[in-house]
Motif scaffolding. Structure first.
Motif, PDB file in Angstrom:
ATOM      1  N   SER A  49      37.412  43.064  46.653  1.00  0.00           N
ATOM      2  CA  SER A  49      37.255  44.048  45.573  1.00  0.00           C
ATOM      3  C   SER A  49      36.049  44.909  45.877  1.00  0.00           C
ATOM      4  O   SER A  49      35.052  44.433  46.422  1.00  0.00           O
ATOM      5  N   THR A  52      35.942  46.493  40.926  1.00  0.00           N
ATOM      6  CA  THR A  52      35.916  45.542  39.811  1.00  0.00           C
ATOM      7  C   THR A  52      34.671  44.668  39.897  1.00  0.00           C
ATOM      8  O   THR A  52      33.924  44.521  38.921  1.00  0.00           O
ATOM      9  N   ARG A 101      38.610  36.853  40.092  1.00  0.00           N
ATOM     10  CA  ARG A 101      39.802  37.433  40.736  1.00  0.00           C
ATOM     11  C   ARG A 101      40.373  36.388  41.680  1.00  0.00           C
ATOM     12  O   ARG A 101      39.617  35.721  42.406  1.00  0.00           O
ATOM     13  N   ASN A 121      39.804  37.670  33.387  1.00  0.00           N
ATOM     14  CA  ASN A 121      40.695  37.848  34.534  1.00  0.00           C
ATOM     15  C   ASN A 121      40.389  39.200  35.180  1.00  0.00           C
ATOM     16  O   ASN A 121      40.636  40.250  34.592  1.00  0.00           O
ATOM     17  N   GLY A 123      41.863  40.233  37.853  1.00  0.00           N
ATOM     18  CA  GLY A 123      43.027  40.506  38.695  1.00  0.00           C
ATOM     19  C   GLY A 123      43.590  39.211  39.246  1.00  0.00           C
ATOM     20  O   GLY A 123      42.878  38.495  39.959  1.00  0.00           O
ATOM     21  N   HIS A 129      45.732  42.767  35.272  1.00  0.00           N
ATOM     22  CA  HIS A 129      44.380  43.231  35.566  1.00  0.00           C
ATOM     23  C   HIS A 129      43.849  43.856  34.266  1.00  0.00           C
ATOM     24  O   HIS A 129      43.725  45.081  34.157  1.00  0.00           O
ATOM     25  N   GLN A 132      41.039  46.520  34.216  1.00  0.00           N
ATOM     26  CA  GLN A 132      41.473  47.836  34.717  1.00  0.00           C
ATOM     27  C   GLN A 132      42.230  48.558  33.601  1.00  0.00           C
ATOM     28  O   GLN A 132      42.092  49.770  33.424  1.00  0.00           O
ATOM     29  N   ARG A 162      49.567  45.249  39.921  1.00  0.00           N
ATOM     30  CA  ARG A 162      49.221  44.560  38.659  1.00  0.00           C
ATOM     31  C   ARG A 162      48.610  45.522  37.636  1.00  0.00           C
ATOM     32  O   ARG A 162      48.736  45.310  36.435  1.00  0.00           O
ATOM     33  N   THR A 163      47.953  46.583  38.112  1.00  0.00           N
ATOM     34  CA  THR A 163      47.361  47.525  37.154  1.00  0.00           C
ATOM     35  C   THR A 163      48.468  48.229  36.368  1.00  0.00           C
ATOM     36  O   THR A 163      48.315  48.506  35.185  1.00  0.00           O
ATOM     37  N   SER A 166      49.950  45.715  33.701  1.00  0.00           N
ATOM     38  CA  SER A 166      49.073  45.529  32.542  1.00  0.00           C
ATOM     39  C   SER A 166      49.042  46.792  31.671  1.00  0.00           C
ATOM     40  O   SER A 166      49.043  46.696  30.442  1.00  0.00           O
TER      41      SER A 166
END
Ligand code: CP
Length: 304
Positions: A49, A52, A101, A121, A123, A129, A132, A162-163, A166
């Protein structure tokens, strides 16, 4: 004790309160400079990362707190076979709050069952995520002045991103959101998300293959990177990675007030020439990530 594992852990009111607090941090930074004195944030990053982890650490520093942690699984005792549960149980003896993460979906949830400190969390695999998402919601609200009645196009890797997952879940609770999915067939949103968000028929989405056919209708364009690390096969990644490249000619038919978001990192999917266009919000978005994480840390430590 409250953890943040999934964006749906937060009610709409809680999201509004967090975004309001982030706006206040932006307007009055000095007011918050010492509120976390004596508190420690641990960042446990079992997967790489930049934004984040560093925005979490900067957020805690700007609140007057301290940070500890690791930036790769290789530098933790997980290489010796320690379980996530044991790692978190121990780190919660050292830190007041933990951002984690992990490449395995569900690992932060498992950690939350063992931790004596709140878990965030940061990610988990291709799953969620949530911080985010808070970053994205803050950015959309600051850019557009609202979180409802928006046509948003999600473009690129909607299967592994994942962004995207979410943010779709989070936006599904606001009125008048029109979802447009722009992806190749292989990278459409996963079945579980279709079931969770769209199966009851109250919400629908359009699936298209090209940016050009929907560009004039979009208020927000959420570009994403094809997630090489989640592919089983390099040949498929190579075939799909440059399916969408946003450049200035592609923006010819876009609205003058389009907001272009990208969670970053980018690879090729947005040409560098777009960075100077006022509609490019992705670097402002990355900065917003620090402010919304400051708000979240204060909220979870019950400081604000
Ligand atoms: N947006 C995001 O999660 O970026 P990093 O992977 O650099 O943290």
């Amino acid at each position: 004790m409250k953890h943040l594992i999934d964006p749906m852990d937060l009610s709409l009111q809680e999201i509004d309160d967090l975004l309001d607090l982030a706006d206040d941090v932006i307007a009055n930074k000095e007011k918050y400079a010492k509120v976390c004195e004596g508190k420690k944030l641990a960042t446990l990053f079992f997967e790489p990362s930049t934004r984040t982890r560093l925005s979490f650490e900067a957020a805690m520093m700007e609140l007057g707190g301290n940070v500890l942690g690791f930036s790769s699984a290789d530098s933790s005792s997980s290489t010796k076979g320690e379980s996530v549960a044991d790692t978190v149980k121990v780190v919660s003896c050292y830190a007041d709050i933990i951002a984690m993460r992990h490449p395995k979906e569900g690992a932060p949830f498992l950690a939350s069952l063992k931790s004596d400190s709140p878990i965030i969390n940061a990610g988990d695999g291709g799953h969620n995520h949530p911080t985010q998402t808070l970053t994205d919601l803050l950015t959309i609200r600051r850019e557009k002045g609202r979180l409802d009645h928006i046509t948003i196009g999600f473009c690129g890797d909607l299967k592994f991103g994942r962004t995207v997952h979410s943010l779709i879940k989070a936006l599904s609770r606001y009125e008048g959101i029109r979802f447009v999915m722009i992806s190749p067939e292989e990278l459409e949103i996963p079945e579980y998300l279709r079931e969770e968000v769209f199966s009851d028929g109250k919400l629908t989405y359009e699936q298209v293959r090209t940016l050009d056919e929907v560009m004039p209708e979009l208020d927000v364009l959420y570009m994403t990177r094809v997630q090489r690390e989640r592919f089983f096969n390099e040949a498929d990644y190579v075939r799909l990675k440059d399916t969408y490249i946003l450049d200035m000619p592609k923006l010819k038919n876009a609205k003058p007030d389009l907001s272009i978001l990208h969670p970053l990192p980018r690879v090729n999917e947005i040409a560098v020439e777009v960075d100077d266009d006022p509609r490019a919000c992705y670097f402002r978005q990355a900065l917003n990530g620090k402010y919304v994480r400051m708000a979240l840390i204060m909220n979870m430590l019950e400081i604000a």
